[in-house]
Each structure stands twice: as structure tokens, then as C-alpha cells.
Design an enzyme around this catalytic site. Structure first.
Site, PDB file in Angstrom:
ATOM      1  N   GLY A  46      -3.092   9.122  -7.179  1.00 46.61           N
ATOM      2  CA  GLY A  46      -3.198   7.892  -7.952  1.00 46.61           C
ATOM      3  C   GLY A  46      -3.367   6.707  -7.015  1.00 46.61           C
ATOM      4  CD  GLN A  51      -1.482   2.121  -4.137  1.00 41.50           C
ATOM      5  OE1 GLN A  51      -1.841   2.633  -5.190  1.00 41.50           O
ATOM      6  NE2 GLN A  51      -1.019   2.826  -3.123  1.00 41.50           N
ATOM      7  CB  CYS A  90       3.484   5.200  -2.346  1.00 43.86           C
ATOM      8  SG  CYS A  90       2.392   3.830  -2.731  1.00 43.86           S
ATOM      9  CG  LEU A  91      -2.393   7.369  -1.143  1.00 44.01           C
ATOM     10  CD1 LEU A  91      -3.707   7.137  -1.869  1.00 44.01           C
ATOM     11  CD2 LEU A  91      -2.557   8.404  -0.040  1.00 44.01           C
ATOM     12  CG  HIS A 132       3.700   5.783  -8.123  1.00 46.36           C
ATOM     13  ND1 HIS A 132       4.557   6.253  -7.147  1.00 46.36           N
ATOM     14  CD2 HIS A 132       2.768   5.036  -7.467  1.00 46.36           C
ATOM     15  CE1 HIS A 132       4.159   5.806  -5.964  1.00 46.36           C
ATOM     16  NE2 HIS A 132       3.070   5.068  -6.132  1.00 46.36           N
ATOM     17  CD  GLU A 133      -0.875   5.020  -8.850  1.00 45.70           C
ATOM     18  OE1 GLU A 133      -1.078   3.934  -8.273  1.00 45.70           O
ATOM     19  OE2 GLU A 133      -0.478   6.040  -8.252  1.00 45.70           O
ATOM     20  CG  HIS A 136       1.360   0.596  -6.995  1.00 48.35           C
ATOM     21  ND1 HIS A 136       1.873   0.119  -5.815  1.00 48.35           N
ATOM     22  CD2 HIS A 136       1.232   1.943  -6.828  1.00 48.35           C
ATOM     23  CE1 HIS A 136       2.057   1.129  -4.970  1.00 48.35           C
ATOM     24  NE2 HIS A 136       1.684   2.251  -5.566  1.00 48.35           N
TER      25      HIS A 136
HETATM   26 NI    NI Z   1       1.738   4.176  -4.842  1.00 55.38          NI
END
Ligand code: NI
Length: 170
Positions: A46, A51, A90-91, A132-133, A136
Site C-alpha cells: 500500500g 508518502q 511502512c515503506l 494503514h493508508e 497516512h
Molecule cells: Ni505506510
């Protein structure tokens, strides 16, 4: 399509709430396509627009469950059930994973690529990932709500299990 550079903590874009998009036009579709391309390239599940320092309420998820890539455009949570502790990462926060309490059954509303408002139901990892997204989009990171955090094992490690536990500050 283009691959964006993914911001990592403590980039301020990651903690700034994003703005709704007024509608779905070529600019929004281009961001979604580039997010999907960036997600594939990073081998993630995701990715949300903040991000990549685009403060708009846009995200893509693909949890490799045969349901393909879902675009989230101004997504809203309508209902959540089946709250469980599960894995999170998370990236934008490399080297750390954790456990968070999230609903694994959700009903959301989102705009589609043609601008229609639709309701969707997601379960399991896809539900966790969507939540999660959506966090963000409000500037919230999984490390803010994790019940436990772990330092990822070095790649060359052959031992099983998680890396060392990180003490969370109260
Ligand atoms: Ni993330």
C-alpha cells in the site's frame, strides 16, 4: 508512468493531514497510476500520496490476494469490525515493523476512477492495509499506534522470529 521517491521519517509530509480532491480528473488519475507503479517497484502492499509528498487524499493498495490494485480517492471509513492485533510495517519507516490493533472487516466509501461514489467491503490484510493508508491521509503513522515495535532482522540473519523488541516511549 513515473516512479516517485518515497519520503521517510521524519519528513514533515508524513505527519501533515492531506486535503480531499475536488473530483477525479487527469491529474488525480496520473497520481494514482504513478503511486501504483511506485508501489510495485518498492514491492509494497500500500502507498498513500503523502508518502510521496503529495498532500491529497489518494492511496493505492494491492495486498496480493487476487483482488488487484484498489484506488482510494477521498476514502471514508463507514464501519469497522473484527478488531485484531496484527502485523504492520511502512515503506516510509524502513527497518521497523510492529503490531497494531486494526479492524479486519471494514466498509468504506471511496470515489472511483470515473468519479462515482461507491461502497466497498474489505477483510483481513486488505482491510488492515486500507486502514494503514487512510491513517497516512491524516498524518498518522503505524508507529504512533503500535502496541509493540520490532527492529527488523538484518538480511543475512538466519535465526527465526522477529528482531529485537524496541521499547516504546509512553
Ligand atoms: Ni505506510
Amino acid at each position: 508512468m513515473a516512479i516517485y521517491r518515497i519520503a521517510t521519517v521524519p519528513d514533515p509530509a508524513l505527519t501533515t493531514p492531506a486535503r480531499s480532491v475536488p473530483g477525479v480528473g487527469p491529474g488525480v488519475l496520473r497520481v494514482l497510476d504513478n503511486l501504483a507503479e511506485t508501489l510495485r517497484s518498492a514491492r509494497g502492499i500500500g502507498l498513500a500520496a503523502p508518502q510521496v509528498r503529495i498532500l491529497k487524499r489518494l492511496a493505492v493498495v494491492d495486498t496480493d490476494d487476487g483482488l488487484g490494485t484498489w484506488d482510494l480517492i477521498n476514502p471514508e471509513l463507514l464501519e469497522g469490525r473484527d478488531e485484531r492485533i496484527g502485523w504492520d510495517a511502512c515503506l516510509s519507516i524502513p527497518g521497523i515493523s510492529g503490531e497494531t490493533l486494526r479492524c479486519e472487516w471494514i466498509r468504506i466509501r471511496t470515489l472511483t476512477r470515473t468519479g462515482e461514489s461507491v461502497e466497498m467491503i474489505a477483510t483481513g490484510l486488505r482491510a488492515r492495509c486500507i486502514l494503514h493508508e487512510m491513517d497516512h491521509l491524516d498524518g498518522i503513522l503505524f508507529t504512533d499506534k503500535a502496541v509493540r515495535l520490532f527492529k527488523d532482522k538484518p538480511k543475512e540473519s538466519e535465526s527465526d522470529g522477529e528482531g529485537p523488541l524496541i521499547e516504546k516511549q509512553p
